[in-house]
Design a protein around this motif. Structure first.
Motif, PDB file in Angstrom:
ATOM      1  N   LEU B  80      35.850  43.122  48.888  1.00 38.59           N
ATOM      2  CA  LEU B  80      34.972  44.282  48.955  1.00 38.59           C
ATOM      3  C   LEU B  80      34.188  44.447  47.655  1.00 38.59           C
ATOM      4  O   LEU B  80      32.986  44.719  47.663  1.00 38.59           O
ATOM      5  CB  LEU B  80      35.821  45.531  49.243  1.00 38.59           C
ATOM      6  CG  LEU B  80      35.113  46.802  49.687  1.00 38.59           C
ATOM      7  CD1 LEU B  80      34.283  46.540  50.933  1.00 38.59           C
ATOM      8  CD2 LEU B  80      36.138  47.904  49.976  1.00 38.59           C
ATOM      9  N   THR B 143      38.682  49.193  44.574  1.00 39.76           N
ATOM     10  CA  THR B 143      37.329  48.637  44.577  1.00 39.76           C
ATOM     11  C   THR B 143      36.414  49.428  43.647  1.00 39.76           C
ATOM     12  O   THR B 143      35.550  48.858  42.972  1.00 39.76           O
ATOM     13  CB  THR B 143      36.763  48.610  46.009  1.00 39.76           C
ATOM     14  OG1 THR B 143      37.628  47.812  46.825  1.00 39.76           O
ATOM     15  CG2 THR B 143      35.364  48.031  46.044  1.00 39.76           C
ATOM     16  N   MET B 147      34.826  46.862  41.121  1.00 41.92           N
ATOM     17  CA  MET B 147      33.443  46.473  41.407  1.00 41.92           C
ATOM     18  C   MET B 147      32.608  46.255  40.142  1.00 41.92           C
ATOM     19  O   MET B 147      31.806  45.311  40.093  1.00 41.92           O
ATOM     20  CB  MET B 147      32.804  47.545  42.293  1.00 41.92           C
ATOM     21  CG  MET B 147      31.466  47.171  42.845  1.00 41.92           C
ATOM     22  SD  MET B 147      30.877  48.455  43.940  1.00 41.92           S
ATOM     23  CE  MET B 147      29.970  49.486  42.836  1.00 41.92           C
ATOM     24  N   LEU B 149      33.298  44.866  37.446  1.00 42.55           N
ATOM     25  CA  LEU B 149      33.515  43.526  36.897  1.00 42.55           C
ATOM     26  C   LEU B 149      32.639  42.512  37.606  1.00 42.55           C
ATOM     27  O   LEU B 149      32.039  41.645  36.979  1.00 42.55           O
ATOM     28  CB  LEU B 149      34.997  43.151  37.016  1.00 42.55           C
ATOM     29  CG  LEU B 149      35.905  44.007  36.137  1.00 42.55           C
ATOM     30  CD1 LEU B 149      37.345  43.926  36.595  1.00 42.55           C
ATOM     31  CD2 LEU B 149      35.782  43.571  34.698  1.00 42.55           C
ATOM     32  N   VAL B 197      37.837  37.078  40.966  1.00 45.18           N
ATOM     33  CA  VAL B 197      39.161  36.880  40.357  1.00 45.18           C
ATOM     34  C   VAL B 197      39.499  38.047  39.432  1.00 45.18           C
ATOM     35  O   VAL B 197      40.612  38.573  39.445  1.00 45.18           O
ATOM     36  CB  VAL B 197      39.222  35.539  39.585  1.00 45.18           C
ATOM     37  CG1 VAL B 197      40.574  35.393  38.889  1.00 45.18           C
ATOM     38  CG2 VAL B 197      39.004  34.374  40.528  1.00 45.18           C
ATOM     39  N   LEU B 198      38.491  38.479  38.642  1.00 48.41           N
ATOM     40  CA  LEU B 198      38.714  39.616  37.743  1.00 48.41           C
ATOM     41  C   LEU B 198      39.035  40.875  38.553  1.00 48.41           C
ATOM     42  O   LEU B 198      39.900  41.663  38.171  1.00 48.41           O
ATOM     43  CB  LEU B 198      37.478  39.864  36.869  1.00 48.41           C
ATOM     44  CG  LEU B 198      37.202  38.834  35.771  1.00 48.41           C
ATOM     45  CD1 LEU B 198      35.855  39.118  35.116  1.00 48.41           C
ATOM     46  CD2 LEU B 198      38.296  38.863  34.716  1.00 48.41           C
ATOM     47  N   ALA B 201      42.536  40.619  39.729  1.00 48.64           N
ATOM     48  CA  ALA B 201      43.461  40.838  38.617  1.00 48.64           C
ATOM     49  C   ALA B 201      43.548  42.320  38.256  1.00 48.64           C
ATOM     50  O   ALA B 201      44.630  42.837  37.956  1.00 48.64           O
ATOM     51  CB  ALA B 201      43.021  40.022  37.399  1.00 48.64           C
ATOM     52  N   THR B 202      42.408  43.003  38.332  1.00 46.67           N
ATOM     53  CA  THR B 202      42.401  44.445  38.056  1.00 46.67           C
ATOM     54  C   THR B 202      43.300  45.181  39.039  1.00 46.67           C
ATOM     55  O   THR B 202      44.134  46.009  38.664  1.00 46.67           O
ATOM     56  CB  THR B 202      40.964  45.000  38.158  1.00 46.67           C
ATOM     57  OG1 THR B 202      40.166  44.319  37.218  1.00 46.67           O
ATOM     58  CG2 THR B 202      40.922  46.490  37.867  1.00 46.67           C
ATOM     59  N   ASP B 205      47.038  44.534  38.590  1.00 44.98           N
ATOM     60  CA  ASP B 205      47.653  45.125  37.397  1.00 44.98           C
ATOM     61  C   ASP B 205      47.557  46.647  37.391  1.00 44.98           C
ATOM     62  O   ASP B 205      48.107  47.302  36.520  1.00 44.98           O
ATOM     63  CB  ASP B 205      46.965  44.553  36.145  1.00 44.98           C
ATOM     64  CG  ASP B 205      47.664  44.968  34.848  1.00 44.98           C
ATOM     65  OD1 ASP B 205      48.897  45.131  34.879  1.00 44.98           O
ATOM     66  OD2 ASP B 205      46.988  45.144  33.832  1.00 44.98           O
ATOM     67  N   SER B 248      49.409  35.214  36.287  1.00 45.32           N
ATOM     68  CA  SER B 248      48.225  35.655  35.541  1.00 45.32           C
ATOM     69  C   SER B 248      47.602  34.497  34.771  1.00 45.32           C
ATOM     70  O   SER B 248      46.376  34.379  34.699  1.00 45.32           O
ATOM     71  CB  SER B 248      48.585  36.770  34.558  1.00 45.32           C
ATOM     72  OG  SER B 248      49.216  37.823  35.219  1.00 45.32           O
ATOM     73  N   LEU B 249      48.471  33.639  34.192  1.00 39.71           N
ATOM     74  CA  LEU B 249      47.952  32.475  33.467  1.00 39.71           C
ATOM     75  C   LEU B 249      47.179  31.561  34.405  1.00 39.71           C
ATOM     76  O   LEU B 249      46.152  30.996  34.044  1.00 39.71           O
ATOM     77  CB  LEU B 249      49.102  31.703  32.810  1.00 39.71           C
ATOM     78  CG  LEU B 249      49.721  32.336  31.574  1.00 39.71           C
ATOM     79  CD1 LEU B 249      50.677  31.365  30.912  1.00 39.71           C
ATOM     80  CD2 LEU B 249      48.636  32.756  30.583  1.00 39.71           C
ATOM     81  N   LEU B 251      45.535  32.538  37.060  1.00 40.41           N
ATOM     82  CA  LEU B 251      44.242  33.191  37.291  1.00 40.41           C
ATOM     83  C   LEU B 251      43.314  32.989  36.098  1.00 40.41           C
ATOM     84  O   LEU B 251      42.129  32.691  36.262  1.00 40.41           O
ATOM     85  CB  LEU B 251      44.439  34.694  37.529  1.00 40.41           C
ATOM     86  CG  LEU B 251      45.063  35.114  38.846  1.00 40.41           C
ATOM     87  CD1 LEU B 251      45.168  36.633  38.929  1.00 40.41           C
ATOM     88  CD2 LEU B 251      44.259  34.595  40.025  1.00 40.41           C
ATOM     89  N   LEU B 252      43.875  33.130  34.900  1.00 40.20           N
ATOM     90  CA  LEU B 252      43.084  32.932  33.682  1.00 40.20           C
ATOM     91  C   LEU B 252      42.531  31.515  33.626  1.00 40.20           C
ATOM     92  O   LEU B 252      41.361  31.293  33.313  1.00 40.20           O
ATOM     93  CB  LEU B 252      43.945  33.219  32.444  1.00 40.20           C
ATOM     94  CG  LEU B 252      43.345  32.902  31.075  1.00 40.20           C
ATOM     95  CD1 LEU B 252      42.073  33.680  30.840  1.00 40.20           C
ATOM     96  CD2 LEU B 252      44.344  33.214  29.967  1.00 40.20           C
ATOM     97  N   VAL B 255      39.671  31.193  36.023  1.00 45.60           N
ATOM     98  CA  VAL B 255      38.435  31.780  35.475  1.00 45.60           C
ATOM     99  C   VAL B 255      37.818  30.839  34.440  1.00 45.60           C
ATOM    100  O   VAL B 255      36.609  30.598  34.451  1.00 45.60           O
ATOM    101  CB  VAL B 255      38.715  33.164  34.852  1.00 45.60           C
ATOM    102  CG1 VAL B 255      37.536  33.616  34.014  1.00 45.60           C
ATOM    103  CG2 VAL B 255      38.984  34.182  35.944  1.00 45.60           C
TER     104      VAL B 255
END
Lengths: 286, 271
Positions: B80, B143, B147, B149, B197-198, B201-202, B205, B248-249, B251-252, B255
């Motif tokens: 979204l 969202t 959003m 990001l 991805v960001l 991750a948001t 977390d 998380s690593l 995902l990092l 990115v």
């Protein structure tokens, strides 16, 4: 032909402009409307009037918490700047493998959950924790020091979370600074300290401004770190608001406090948006 | 005097930077070994090793359930956010809107405002809409904060090439959707993906909105960790934290990979 092209561009940009409708509608319903309800609720719940605000700004625990929030945010910002500036100064000059290593050291904590990091700090600061073990072993103290709950732990935890947000804008700014200007200053007779103060520092001001505004603004809203490490003696605004709403069901008071926090944060945001020219791009991540 | 200062600085600065780097990675260095402890209390370094906290994590059904919830909320949030964030970025970058700077400020604001303010505002809104404690309410709320990001990363991608490319497509007869699909999207794809991805991750977390808007059946990993931490501090949390950290690593890394590829793209940035 040029006229035709510009006419084409006009319709194209109009088509693009229409794309804004849906995101803005979404934000109106799920961002602006909730904020408006918070603001209104502070004035009408439980009864219309300024009662909530009189309590917030009267002499009670509320004003103290708000002041503590601003003070903590300011201290964290200053500490972050003091630590981040030399780090960024070094990191901005790195290349190759060292640059990747520095990036990892900054990005890995940024990608680690805030809740998890606060948990780690609890392990460090607890009575039989890493820090007390070290202090005892070094003979710096005879009995374990009680760090939890306490303001030292809160500050360390917050600085740890905010540091990358100070380092990144500074690095971005410093990488763009032409270091031959420093050589030029040296040739013209400035010693390195003078060259730094008169040339490098002023050029790095935009990075400092962006980092300071971002860190200060974000620090005002901290919840997890103060809630876990600060306890009732070192309470910050977000913890107080959560308590008022979730536990005491005092939504009017929570709303008045939240509105105060909103005004405070918005003032800094407007300042930040002005110095970075509208598009805020430095704070990607949290 | 100045010479001495600069020489001192040259020696001490890198040392200081290394020290700070160590400070930054310290929490990870503590949590990971702790998760393999054989003790109930949080002694560090652990006196002995075991996998029992990983076992405890899998036998307590609350953890897998919370992990599933985090994905059920994170993935739709990423989708979204990508759609709305890309639309907003296209409009602001290509729409020649007079108040573009204001629009950007409004779109980015939710990311920067304290989440507690939005949490207590969204609670009654979601209650009225009947979305409280369900997945949809949290997805929509996440969202709002995720959003920005996508908006930022896609805006950056759009600045790497001139809009004359799209104009060329349209003057050649392509209608808006094919223009987007075959011209714009390939150019901004890395930006959209990094943003997605960001955004994920948001959401993954996020604690505050989840605390107010999820229920027992929809609570996310951060919320469960939070609840457990307030009750008892066992190394089970460290085991969960280690898995989340590893994820998380990942995902990092993703990115970093995407951004590298974006960098390798034929770019129009250098004119």
């Amino acid at each position: 032909m040029t006229e035709r092209a510009s006419g084409e561009a006009w319709t194209m940009s109009r088509g693009y402009a229409r794309l804004l409708a849906l995101p803005l509608l979404f934000l109106a319903v799920f961002f602006a409307w909730p904020l408006l309800r918070v603001i209104v609720r502070g004035f009408v719940d439980p009864s219309p009037g300024l009662a909530n605000y009189i309590r917030v700004f009267g002499d009670g625990p509320y004003l103290k918490v708000l002041w503590n929030t601003v003070e903590t945010a300011a201290v964290v910002t200053v500490l972050c700047l003091a630590i981040a500036y030399p780090v960024a100064y070094v990191a901005a000059r790195l290349r190759g493998a060292w640059l990747h290593l520095a990036a990892a050291a900054v990005l890995i904590p940024m990608w680690t959950s805030v809740v998890i990091r606060s948990y780690a700090w609890m392990v460090v600061f607890q009575r039989q924790g890493v820090l007390n073990d070290a202090l005892l072993a070094l003979g710096l103290t005879d009995t374990p020091i009680r760090f939890l709950p306490g303001s030292i732990a809160v500050h360390v935890g917050m600085v740890h979370i905010m540091l990358p947000f100070m380092i990144l804008p500074l690095i971005a700014n410093m990488r763009a600074i032409d270091r031959t200007l420093l050589s030029a200053a040296a040739i013209l007779g400035a010693n390195p300290a003078m060259a730094f103060l008169k040339v490098f520092l002023p050029l790095s001001l935009p990075g400092i401004n962006a980092g300071v505004a971002l860190v200060f603004m974000t620090s005002l809203g901290f919840f997890v770190t103060p809630a876990l490490l600060g306890g009732p003696r070192h309470m910050l605004a977000a913890v107080l608001i959560e308590q008022q709403a979730n536990q005491l069901l005092n939504w009017g008071m929570a709303s008045a406090l939240a509105t105060t926090l909103l005004v405070l944060t918005l003032a800094i945001y407007v300042f930040y948006a002005r110095i970075t020219g509208g598009a805020a791009g430095a704070g990607a991540g949290r | 005097m100045g010479e001495l200062v600069s020489r001192l600085a040259r020696v001490m600065l890198p040392g200081l930077a290394l020290l700070i780097a160590a400070f930054l990675v310290l929490p990870a260095l503590i949590v990971v070994p702790l998760s393999f402890s054989n003790q109930t209390y949080l002694s560090f370094p652990p006196p002995g090793w075991s996998l029992k906290w990983y076992e405890a994590m899998t036998t307590d059904l609350a953890w897998p359930q919370a992990a599933v919830n985090s994905f059920f909320i994170g993935v739709p949030t990423a989708l979204l956010s990508s759609i709305l964030g890309t639309m907003a970025a296209l409009a602001v970058a290509r729409g020649r809107i007079a108040w573009a700077a204001t629009a950007s400020a409004v779109i980015v604001a939710p990311m920067l405002l304290p989440h507690i303010i939005m949490a207590i505002g969204l609670y009654p809104v979601m209650l009225d809409l009947g979305l409280l404690r369900g997945y949809l309410g949290v997805i929509v709320s996440h969202t709002v904060v995720a959003m920005p990001l996508v908006f930022i990363t896609v805006s950056a991608s759009l600045r790497t090439y001139p809009e004359t490319l799209e104009m060329a497509a349209m003057t050649c007869g392509a209608s808006p959707w094919p223009t987007f699909r075959y011209v714009t999207l390939p150019m901004i794809r890395p930006g959209v993906m990094v943003g997605a991805v960001l955004a994920f991750a948001t959401s993954f977390d996020e604690l505050m909105l989840s605390l107010f808007l999820t229920g027992p059946g929809t609570r996310t990993l951060p919320r469960l960790i939070w609840e457990q931490m307030n009750m008892f501090l066992t190394p089970t949390i460290a085991a969960v934290a280690t898995l989340i950290f590893a994820f998380s690593l990942l995902l990092l890394g993703l990115v970093a990979l995407l951004q590298n590829r974006a960098g390798a793209n034929p770019s129009f940035a250098r004119e």
